[in-house]
Design a protein around this motif. Structure first.
Motif, mmCIF file in Angstrom:
data_model
loop_
_atom_site.group_PDB
_atom_site.id
_atom_site.type_symbol
_atom_site.label_atom_id
_atom_site.label_comp_id
_atom_site.label_asym_id
_atom_site.label_seq_id
_atom_site.Cartn_x
_atom_site.Cartn_y
_atom_site.Cartn_z
ATOM 1 N N LEU A 378 14.304 8.994 -12.504
ATOM 2 C CA LEU A 378 15.573 9.735 -12.515
ATOM 3 C C LEU A 378 15.508 10.930 -11.573
ATOM 4 O O LEU A 378 16.460 11.201 -10.839
ATOM 5 N N GLN A 379 14.385 11.648 -11.572
ATOM 6 C CA GLN A 379 14.256 12.834 -10.724
ATOM 7 C C GLN A 379 14.272 12.454 -9.248
ATOM 8 O O GLN A 379 14.795 13.214 -8.418
ATOM 9 N N ARG A 380 13.727 11.296 -8.911
ATOM 10 C CA ARG A 380 13.695 10.840 -7.517
ATOM 11 C C ARG A 380 14.768 9.794 -7.236
ATOM 12 O O ARG A 380 14.615 8.955 -6.371
ATOM 13 N N GLY A 381 15.871 9.843 -8.010
ATOM 14 C CA GLY A 381 16.894 8.803 -7.907
ATOM 15 C C GLY A 381 17.451 8.627 -6.507
ATOM 16 O O GLY A 381 17.788 7.516 -6.097
ATOM 17 N N GLY A 382 17.559 9.701 -5.724
ATOM 18 C CA GLY A 382 18.109 9.584 -4.382
ATOM 19 C C GLY A 382 17.205 8.872 -3.404
ATOM 20 O O GLY A 382 17.652 8.449 -2.333
ATOM 21 N N CYS A 383 15.921 8.732 -3.744
ATOM 22 C CA CYS A 383 14.964 8.101 -2.833
ATOM 23 C C CYS A 383 14.624 6.666 -3.230
ATOM 24 O O CYS A 383 13.846 6.008 -2.547
ATOM 25 N N ILE A 384 15.169 6.184 -4.346
ATOM 26 C CA ILE A 384 14.824 4.856 -4.855
ATOM 27 C C ILE A 384 16.067 3.977 -4.821
ATOM 28 O O ILE A 384 17.094 4.317 -5.420
ATOM 29 N N ASN A 385 15.981 2.857 -4.115
ATOM 30 C CA ASN A 385 17.133 1.959 -3.995
ATOM 31 C C ASN A 385 17.359 1.157 -5.272
ATOM 32 O O ASN A 385 18.486 1.009 -5.736
ATOM 33 N N SER A 386 16.299 0.596 -5.832
ATOM 34 C CA SER A 386 16.407 -0.227 -7.039
ATOM 35 C C SER A 386 15.445 0.316 -8.083
ATOM 36 O O SER A 386 14.230 0.147 -7.976
ATOM 37 N N ALA A 387 16.000 0.990 -9.089
ATOM 38 C CA ALA A 387 15.150 1.570 -10.133
ATOM 39 C C ALA A 387 14.438 0.477 -10.930
ATOM 40 O O ALA A 387 13.269 0.629 -11.289
ATOM 41 N N ASP A 393 7.432 -2.937 -10.329
ATOM 42 C CA ASP A 393 6.285 -2.825 -9.438
ATOM 43 C C ASP A 393 5.228 -1.896 -10.039
ATOM 44 O O ASP A 393 4.027 -2.194 -10.001
ATOM 45 N N LEU A 394 5.668 -0.765 -10.613
ATOM 46 C CA LEU A 394 4.714 0.149 -11.255
ATOM 47 C C LEU A 394 4.049 -0.519 -12.459
ATOM 48 O O LEU A 394 2.863 -0.277 -12.734
ATOM 49 N N THR A 395 4.799 -1.336 -13.182
ATOM 50 C CA THR A 395 4.215 -2.043 -14.333
ATOM 51 C C THR A 395 3.129 -3.014 -13.882
ATOM 52 O O THR A 395 2.065 -3.107 -14.508
ATOM 53 N N ARG A 396 3.392 -3.748 -12.788
ATOM 54 C CA ARG A 396 2.368 -4.672 -12.268
ATOM 55 C C ARG A 396 1.127 -3.908 -11.812
ATOM 56 O O ARG A 396 -0.002 -4.356 -12.049
ATOM 57 N N ARG A 397 1.337 -2.759 -11.190
ATOM 58 C CA ARG A 397 0.189 -1.960 -10.750
ATOM 59 C C ARG A 397 -0.586 -1.407 -11.939
ATOM 60 O O ARG A 397 -1.818 -1.308 -11.905
ATOM 61 N N ALA A 398 0.143 -1.046 -13.003
ATOM 62 C CA ALA A 398 -0.535 -0.544 -14.203
ATOM 63 C C ALA A 398 -1.366 -1.641 -14.869
ATOM 64 O O ALA A 398 -2.437 -1.369 -15.415
ATOM 65 N N LYS A 399 -0.876 -2.885 -14.825
ATOM 66 C CA LYS A 399 -1.657 -3.994 -15.380
ATOM 67 C C LYS A 399 -2.980 -4.164 -14.645
ATOM 68 O O LYS A 399 -3.996 -4.499 -15.244
ATOM 69 N N ARG A 400 -2.945 -3.945 -13.305
ATOM 70 C CA ARG A 400 -4.164 -4.087 -12.508
ATOM 71 C C ARG A 400 -5.026 -2.827 -12.539
ATOM 72 O O ARG A 400 -6.080 -2.796 -11.913
ATOM 73 N N GLY A 401 -4.562 -1.782 -13.236
ATOM 74 C CA GLY A 401 -5.324 -0.540 -13.282
ATOM 75 C C GLY A 401 -5.245 0.269 -12.013
ATOM 76 O O GLY A 401 -6.139 1.061 -11.713
#
Length: 446
Positions: A378-387, A393-401
């Motif tokens: 939310l804080q970086r909403g202007g820089c993110i096209n698809s929340a 993508d962050l969830t997949r990265r968290a799964k891989r540690g």
């Protein structure tokens, strides 16, 4: 007070002050308020217990909404629906007429709909010359639209409580499993300790778990279980350190110094000891920690594993880095993790993040960490096209540690500090805030 907006009931139904106040409150709709009727209906279903309506009454409300021509509720189209009882019974899955009337009264009493009775008590519409609706008599959906924000907030709070309770149940299950298996390992390896007494304490705590767990009765039991687990882990680790020290003392006479300067065997044990001393206590068992350094890379493998783990961060730091989330909290403030999770449930719907994506993030990262990630998005909403895509993508990265929350929050804090420093520097350059009539600087222009 406008008398045109007040409708007295037809027939022998009496008028009361409470009915009058509900009508007036239901007609007070903020300008520009619009809601998708089916999304709002899902929120009503979520908040059913707090709104004091039954599931059969919701079936009647569902049938009433089908008679509204648009998917979007707004004042521009009018909010009166005027179906007959026969048509309502058909769309209410064949409900009996007497049952239908009873549940319509429940919806009126709950303040979700209101009656607008005609002079003869019938429901009908009078149209103008162009075919538009000039006057309609039936059931008004205005109270539902007027309370949309309240209903959505209640539904978000209930969803946040359910998610937090699910996380507590998972933690309790893991904690109970860890204690039982650690006690078994201690007994098998003959570690000194009164393990029978610890087992009896564990059995007593497990018997105290209520059949219906809530956010009020579960946290004290979970806290006691986590304390027992920590004590058991500390006992096992102290025994392991004692055995290791005894082994080193018995072999000190046969120690051979390696003079090869390229060998790293001398420095690796020291590095591993420093990392173990600096490492935060984890809720995993001591047996798993002993297995962490078995492979060939030693402490480097342990460091990589710990780098990928998600750590909980202070709530104050989260609010300082993401101040925009405060506007969506209950009452416009974030005072606890529960308030943050309630706010992010509203935010992820507003940003177009699907419920499945948010639930997957909560299951992988934990409910609190997923709420922090949504606050950062939310804080970086202007820089993110698809929340939604960014969260997946962050969830997949968290799964891989490969994902950590700390750097994300620190980046937001640094951005905020740079903006503040730049603003102060600009204010100093233009002598911002100088009192009117104050003497100008020596090298300035009066």
């Amino acid at each position: 007070m406008e008398s045109e907006s007040v409708t007295t009931p037809f027939g022998r139904r009496p008028m009361s002050l409470a009915m009058l106040l509900k009508q007036r409150r239901g007609e007070t709709i903020e300008a520009g308020t619009k809601r998708n009727k089916w999304k709002l209906f899902r929120s009503v279903c979520e908040a059913r217990a707090r709104l004091d309506v039954t599931d059969r009454a919701l079936t009647v409300l569902d049938a009433l909404l089908t008679f509204f021509p648009d998917d979007e509720l707004s004042c521009e189209r009018g909010l009166i629906v005027f179906p007959s009882n026969a048509q309502l019974c058909l769309r209410a899955r064949g409900m009996a007429a007497a049952t239908l009337r009873r549940h319509l009264a429940v919806l009126v009493e709950a303040g979700l709909i209101s009656r607008k009775d005609s002079p003869n008590g019938k429901r009908y519409v009078r149209r103008g010359k162009e075919g538009s609706i000039a006057e309609a008599y039936g059931f008004s959906l205005a109270p539902l639209l007027a309370r949309a924000h309240e209903i959505e907030a209640i539904a978000a709070g209930i969803a946040a409580d359910r998610q937090m309770l699910r996380g507590m149940k998972e933690r309790l299950t893991i904690c109970r499993r860890d204690i039982a298996k650690l006690i078994s390992a201690a007994i098998e390896e003959t570690v000194p300790g009164d393990w029978e007494h610890v087992s009896s304490i564990l059995d007593g705590l497990l018997q105290r778990i209520p059949r219906t767990a809530t956010l009020e009765n579960l946290p004290p039991i979970l806290e006691e279980l986590e304390t027992i687990r920590l004590n058991v882990i500390n006992t096992l680790e102290s025994q392991e350190k004692h055995q290791r020290a005894s082994t080193n003392e018995s072999r000190i006479e046969r120690h051979i110094q390696n003079s090869n300067p390229e060998s790293t065997s001398e420095s690796e044990p020291g590095l591993e000891t420093v990392q173990e001393a600096n490492r935060d206590p984890e809720p995993s068992s001591g047996l798993e920690r002993r297995k962490a350094g078995v492979d060939g890379n030693g402490s480097r493998t342990t460091a990589r594993t710990n780098a990928g783990e998600l750590k909980s961060l202070p709530l104050g730091m989260v609010v300082q880095a993401c101040p925009d989330i405060v506007d969506y909290g209950p009452g416009g403030r974030i005072a606890s993790w529960r308030d943050l999770m309630t706010a992010t449930i509203l935010v992820h719907s507003m940003l177009g993040v699907s419920p499945s994506a948010y639930e997957e993030a909560a299951s992988v990262m934990g409910p609190e960490n997923a709420a922090v990630v949504m606050a950062c998005i939310l804080q970086r909403g202007g820089c993110i096209n698809s929340a939604g895509g960014y969260l997946r993508d962050l969830t997949r990265r968290a799964k891989r540690g490969e994902f950590a929350l700390g750097p994300m929050l620190m980046a937001l804090l640094r951005t905020k500090d740079r903006f503040k420093v730049g603003l102060e520097e600009g204010c100093r350059k233009v002598n911002f805030g100088k009192e009117p009539g104050a003497p100008a600087r020596q090298n300035g222009v009066r």
